[in-house]
Scaffold this motif. Structure first.
Motif, PDB file in Angstrom:
ATOM      1  N   ALA A 288      45.038 -26.863  29.310  1.00 22.91           N
ATOM      2  CA  ALA A 288      43.897 -27.773  29.171  1.00 22.91           C
ATOM      3  C   ALA A 288      42.794 -27.231  28.288  1.00 22.91           C
ATOM      4  CB  ALA A 288      43.322 -28.091  30.549  1.00 22.91           C
ATOM      5  N   ASP A 289      42.847 -25.938  27.946  1.00 21.20           N
ATOM      6  CA  ASP A 289      41.756 -25.392  27.150  1.00 21.20           C
ATOM      7  C   ASP A 289      41.907 -25.672  25.655  1.00 21.20           C
ATOM      8  OD1 ASP A 289      43.928 -23.793  26.744  1.00 21.20           O
ATOM      9  OD2 ASP A 289      42.860 -21.887  27.001  1.00 21.20           O
ATOM     10  N   ALA A 290      42.929 -26.469  25.280  1.00 15.45           N
ATOM     11  CA  ALA A 290      43.085 -26.838  23.874  1.00 15.45           C
ATOM     12  C   ALA A 290      41.817 -27.538  23.400  1.00 15.45           C
ATOM     13  CB  ALA A 290      44.292 -27.762  23.709  1.00 15.45           C
ATOM     14  N   GLY A 291      41.224 -27.027  22.314  1.00 11.63           N
ATOM     15  CA  GLY A 291      39.943 -27.555  21.867  1.00 11.63           C
ATOM     16  C   GLY A 291      40.083 -28.629  20.805  1.00 11.63           C
ATOM     17  N   VAL A 292      38.975 -29.274  20.509  1.00 10.77           N
ATOM     18  CA  VAL A 292      38.923 -30.286  19.456  1.00 10.77           C
ATOM     19  C   VAL A 292      38.941 -29.586  18.105  1.00 10.77           C
ATOM     20  CG1 VAL A 292      37.496 -32.092  18.415  1.00 10.77           C
ATOM     21  CG2 VAL A 292      37.698 -31.938  20.906  1.00 10.77           C
ATOM     22  N   THR A 293      39.764 -30.100  17.210  1.00  3.02           N
ATOM     23  CA  THR A 293      39.843 -29.532  15.863  1.00  3.02           C
ATOM     24  C   THR A 293      39.212 -30.422  14.805  1.00  3.02           C
ATOM     25  OG1 THR A 293      42.044 -30.527  15.549  1.00  3.02           O
ATOM     26  CG2 THR A 293      41.948 -28.266  16.405  1.00  3.02           C
ATOM     27  N   THR A 307      35.909 -40.242  16.696  1.00  2.00           N
ATOM     28  CA  THR A 307      37.315 -40.044  17.034  1.00  2.00           C
ATOM     29  C   THR A 307      37.598 -38.548  17.059  1.00  2.00           C
ATOM     30  OG1 THR A 307      37.955 -42.149  16.030  1.00  2.00           O
ATOM     31  CG2 THR A 307      39.697 -40.531  16.383  1.00  2.00           C
ATOM     32  N   LEU A 308      38.070 -38.058  18.200  1.00  2.00           N
ATOM     33  CA  LEU A 308      38.331 -36.640  18.402  1.00  2.00           C
ATOM     34  C   LEU A 308      39.821 -36.360  18.289  1.00  2.00           C
ATOM     35  CD1 LEU A 308      36.059 -35.971  21.518  1.00  2.00           C
ATOM     36  CD2 LEU A 308      35.445 -35.845  19.098  1.00  2.00           C
ATOM     37  N   THR A 309      40.165 -35.272  17.619  1.00  2.00           N
ATOM     38  CA  THR A 309      41.553 -34.819  17.537  1.00  2.00           C
ATOM     39  C   THR A 309      41.671 -33.489  18.277  1.00  2.00           C
ATOM     40  OG1 THR A 309      41.877 -35.889  15.392  1.00  2.00           O
ATOM     41  CG2 THR A 309      43.434 -34.147  15.997  1.00  2.00           C
ATOM     42  N   ALA A 310      42.609 -33.439  19.230  1.00  2.00           N
ATOM     43  CA  ALA A 310      42.831 -32.218  20.022  1.00  2.00           C
ATOM     44  C   ALA A 310      44.239 -32.242  20.584  1.00  2.00           C
ATOM     45  CB  ALA A 310      41.820 -32.108  21.160  1.00  2.00           C
ATOM     46  N   ALA A 311      44.885 -31.098  20.619  1.00  2.00           N
ATOM     47  CA  ALA A 311      46.207 -30.961  21.233  1.00  2.00           C
ATOM     48  C   ALA A 311      47.189 -32.004  20.723  1.00  2.00           C
ATOM     49  CB  ALA A 311      46.078 -31.057  22.760  1.00  2.00           C
ATOM     50  N   GLY A 312      47.094 -32.321  19.438  1.00  2.00           N
ATOM     51  CA  GLY A 312      48.047 -33.239  18.829  1.00  2.00           C
ATOM     52  C   GLY A 312      47.768 -34.705  19.072  1.00  2.00           C
ATOM     53  N   HIS A 380      32.142 -24.138  14.231  1.00  2.00           N
ATOM     54  CA  HIS A 380      32.745 -23.673  12.985  1.00  2.00           C
ATOM     55  C   HIS A 380      34.227 -24.008  12.890  1.00  2.00           C
ATOM     56  CE1 HIS A 380      35.032 -20.257  14.647  1.00  2.00           C
ATOM     57  NE2 HIS A 380      34.043 -20.154  15.522  1.00  2.00           N
ATOM     58  N   ASP A 381      34.906 -24.189  14.035  1.00  2.00           N
ATOM     59  CA  ASP A 381      36.344 -24.478  14.004  1.00  2.00           C
ATOM     60  C   ASP A 381      36.645 -25.974  14.094  1.00  2.00           C
ATOM     61  OD1 ASP A 381      35.366 -24.664  16.561  1.00  2.00           O
ATOM     62  OD2 ASP A 381      37.035 -23.603  17.528  1.00  2.00           O
ATOM     63  N   VAL A 382      35.619 -26.804  13.903  1.00  2.00           N
ATOM     64  CA  VAL A 382      35.793 -28.263  13.945  1.00  2.00           C
ATOM     65  C   VAL A 382      35.519 -28.834  12.560  1.00  2.00           C
ATOM     66  CG1 VAL A 382      34.934 -30.435  14.907  1.00  2.00           C
ATOM     67  CG2 VAL A 382      35.159 -28.419  16.380  1.00  2.00           C
ATOM     68  N   THR A 383      36.441 -29.618  12.053  1.00  2.00           N
ATOM     69  CA  THR A 383      36.247 -30.327  10.790  1.00  2.00           C
ATOM     70  C   THR A 383      35.602 -31.672  11.088  1.00  2.00           C
ATOM     71  OG1 THR A 383      38.179 -29.280   9.796  1.00  2.00           O
ATOM     72  CG2 THR A 383      37.370 -31.302   8.758  1.00  2.00           C
ATOM     73  N   ALA A 384      34.420 -31.903  10.535  1.00  2.00           N
ATOM     74  CA  ALA A 384      33.688 -33.154  10.782  1.00  2.00           C
ATOM     75  C   ALA A 384      33.683 -33.993   9.516  1.00  2.00           C
ATOM     76  CB  ALA A 384      32.269 -32.863  11.223  1.00  2.00           C
ATOM     77  N   THR A 385      33.997 -35.280   9.650  1.00  2.00           N
ATOM     78  CA  THR A 385      33.982 -36.198   8.513  1.00  2.00           C
ATOM     79  C   THR A 385      33.128 -37.416   8.851  1.00  2.00           C
ATOM     80  OG1 THR A 385      35.975 -37.368   9.264  1.00  2.00           O
ATOM     81  CG2 THR A 385      36.284 -35.482   7.782  1.00  2.00           C
ATOM     82  N   LEU A 386      32.626 -38.071   7.819  1.00  2.00           N
ATOM     83  CA  LEU A 386      31.762 -39.252   7.970  1.00  2.00           C
ATOM     84  C   LEU A 386      32.319 -40.363   7.119  1.00  2.00           C
ATOM     85  CD1 LEU A 386      29.095 -40.725   8.743  1.00  2.00           C
ATOM     86  CD2 LEU A 386      28.037 -39.575   6.773  1.00  2.00           C
ATOM     87  N   SER A 387      32.518 -41.541   7.710  1.00  2.00           N
ATOM     88  CA  SER A 387      32.965 -42.704   6.947  1.00  2.00           C
ATOM     89  C   SER A 387      31.999 -43.864   7.169  1.00  2.00           C
ATOM     90  CB  SER A 387      34.385 -43.115   7.346  1.00  2.00           C
ATOM     91  OG  SER A 387      34.456 -43.446   8.720  1.00  2.00           O
ATOM     92  N   THR A 388      31.776 -44.631   6.115  1.00  2.00           N
ATOM     93  CA  THR A 388      30.848 -45.755   6.161  1.00  2.00           C
ATOM     94  C   THR A 388      31.483 -46.966   5.492  1.00  2.00           C
ATOM     95  OG1 THR A 388      29.826 -45.116   4.069  1.00  2.00           O
ATOM     96  CG2 THR A 388      28.856 -44.214   6.072  1.00  2.00           C
ATOM     97  N   GLY A 389      30.802 -48.092   5.561  1.00  2.00           N
ATOM     98  CA  GLY A 389      31.276 -49.307   4.927  1.00  2.00           C
ATOM     99  C   GLY A 389      30.108 -50.089   4.380  1.00  2.00           C
TER     100      GLY A 389
END
Length: 412
Positions: A288-293, A307-312, A380-389
């Motif tokens: 359960a300690d798999a973190g968000v990437t 939207t969070l990505t973690a543990a596949g 630092h281990d999380v990739t953050a992106t921003l999308s707009t319209g």
């Protein structure tokens, strides 16, 4: 409240062009701060804001999903008699400033119609300038806006008092309750009455929540007793009724529209949920300690979405406008923001650090360690992106960081 003094102060500070000087009488700090935010948006105080109401089907949908409908009987009971006696309206708006309910006598309803203050209209500061609904959404505190304290001159014949409505189990702001009417209906006790009614409504929700938790606790007790490892019984909105193998938090945040199965949950990691009457039985997985990437912030929808990505897997969370503003500020400043800098980003007031810390604490209940601190930033281990319209979930925001962002994207 002195109506004439509000006009004198308005003319001195805003003037005909919106760039006036110093008022001969002091302008309340909450008003001055709001005027400053709205002026940065480029809104003219002499203009008449245009507010396009929601279609009737969308208005009905928002009433059902806002979480405000259970409060309406209590608010009507405590406020409608005073509204009728004073010639005012009872208005309830959601966290986006959309008017969901508007009730009162026919004459004052017609008066509000002429201002565009109708069901489904948007009354954030970013849409119509300083007003009780919109300014309450920014300050998250009761506020009275009288006469020419409104930024739009067309709203100067109006007086309004609003208080926040919160979910007592989560502290999350659900919306605003407001009493509004022509200036001659102003009363010194209106703001206290609105704030008290909001508090009574919240206490009734708390009582109903305790009943729900008791029922789920009784159902879950024999199930939890047979489980080795960590498991929790939670309501559909994430309140923890009982647990085994762990000291439980009061609440966990499940993904939006969650229908069971696996989910990443802040503070727990990966869990597997199976339905039980009134909620979920959530078993914490061994890894359960798999973190968000990865965190993807989408501002092109009706509300901000993370939207969070973690543990596949990926899990979607609809956010409040305030939390969308915070994540935007962090996305625009990858090196991080201090509490004072975030306060300036959100309110144009660096002193509001207590409010900022409380909001970030609530956001971390959704995102967990994705948000690092000292300074606030993405881990630092999380990739953050921003999308707009072409449209933005923050179109109605008056936060300075949003204003600067709009300006940079327009000029770029």
């Amino acid at each position: 409240m002195d109506t004439r003094s509000t006009h004198v102060a308005r003319e001195a500070v805003l003037g005909g062009s919106g760039h006036g000087g110093r008022a001969t009488r002091p302008v309340r700090s909450v008003i001055r701060a709001s005027w400053s935010r709205v002026r940065q948006l480029g809104m003219s105080p002499d203009g008449a804001p245009e507010i396009t109401p929601l279609p009737s089907d969308e208005l009905l949908r928002r009433r059902e999903t806002s979480g405000l409908a259970p409060l309406m009987p209590t608010l009507r009971q405590h406020l409608l008699p005073a509204c009728d006696a004073a010639g005012q309206l009872l208005v309830v708006a959601d966290v986006e400033g959309r008017v969901l309910w508007r009730e009162g006598r026919t004459a004052v309803l017609h008066h509000a119609d002429r201002l565009g203050f109708v069901g489904g209209s948007a009354w954030t500061e970013g849409n119509v300038g300083t007003n009780a609904v919109g300014t309450c959404l920014v300050t998250e505190a009761p506020v009275h806006i009288h006469a020419a304290e409104h930024y739009a001159e067309t709203h100067a014949p109006w007086t309004c008092a609003a208080a926040p409505l919160r979910d007592p189990g989560t502290g999350r702001m659900l919306g605003v309750v407001d009493l509004s009417g022509p200036v001659q209906t102003v009363h010194a006790g209106t703001l206290s009455m609105v704030a008290l009614a909001a508090r009574i409504a919240e206490l009734e929700i708390r009582s109903a929540t305790h009943d729900r938790l008791a029922v789920l606790r009784a159902i879950a007790a024999p199930l939890l007793a047979r489980i080795d490892g960590v498991a929790l019984a939670v309501t559909t909105d994430g309140l923890v009724a009982a647990a085994t193998g762990v000291v439980p938090p009061e609440r966990v945040v499940l993904p939006s529209g969650f229908g069971g199965g696996d989910a990443w949950v802040a503070g727990l990691g990966l869990v597997t949920c199976e339905p039980v009457p009134g909620g979920w039985l959530a078993r914490v997985q061994a890894d359960a300690d798999a973190g968000v990437t990865r965190l993807a912030l989408d501002l092109s929808a009706r509300v901000p979405v993370a939207t969070l990505t973690a543990a596949g897997g990926t899990w979607r969370h609809e956010l409040s406008p305030r939390h969308g503003e915070i994540l935007l500020a962090l996305a625009l400043h990858p090196a991080g923001r201090s509490a004072a800098e975030l306060a300036d980003d959100l309110f144009g007031d660096p002193s509001r650090t207590v409010t900022v810390r409380a909001e970030v604490s609530r956001l971390r209940k959704v995102l967990g360690s994705v948000i690092a601190h000292r300074p606030y930033r993405f881990a630092h281990d999380v990739t953050a992106t921003l999308s707009t319209g072409p449209t933005s979930a923050l179109d109605g925001s008056s936060a300075p960081v949003v204003t600067r962002w709009r300006t940079s994207t327009t000029s770029g």
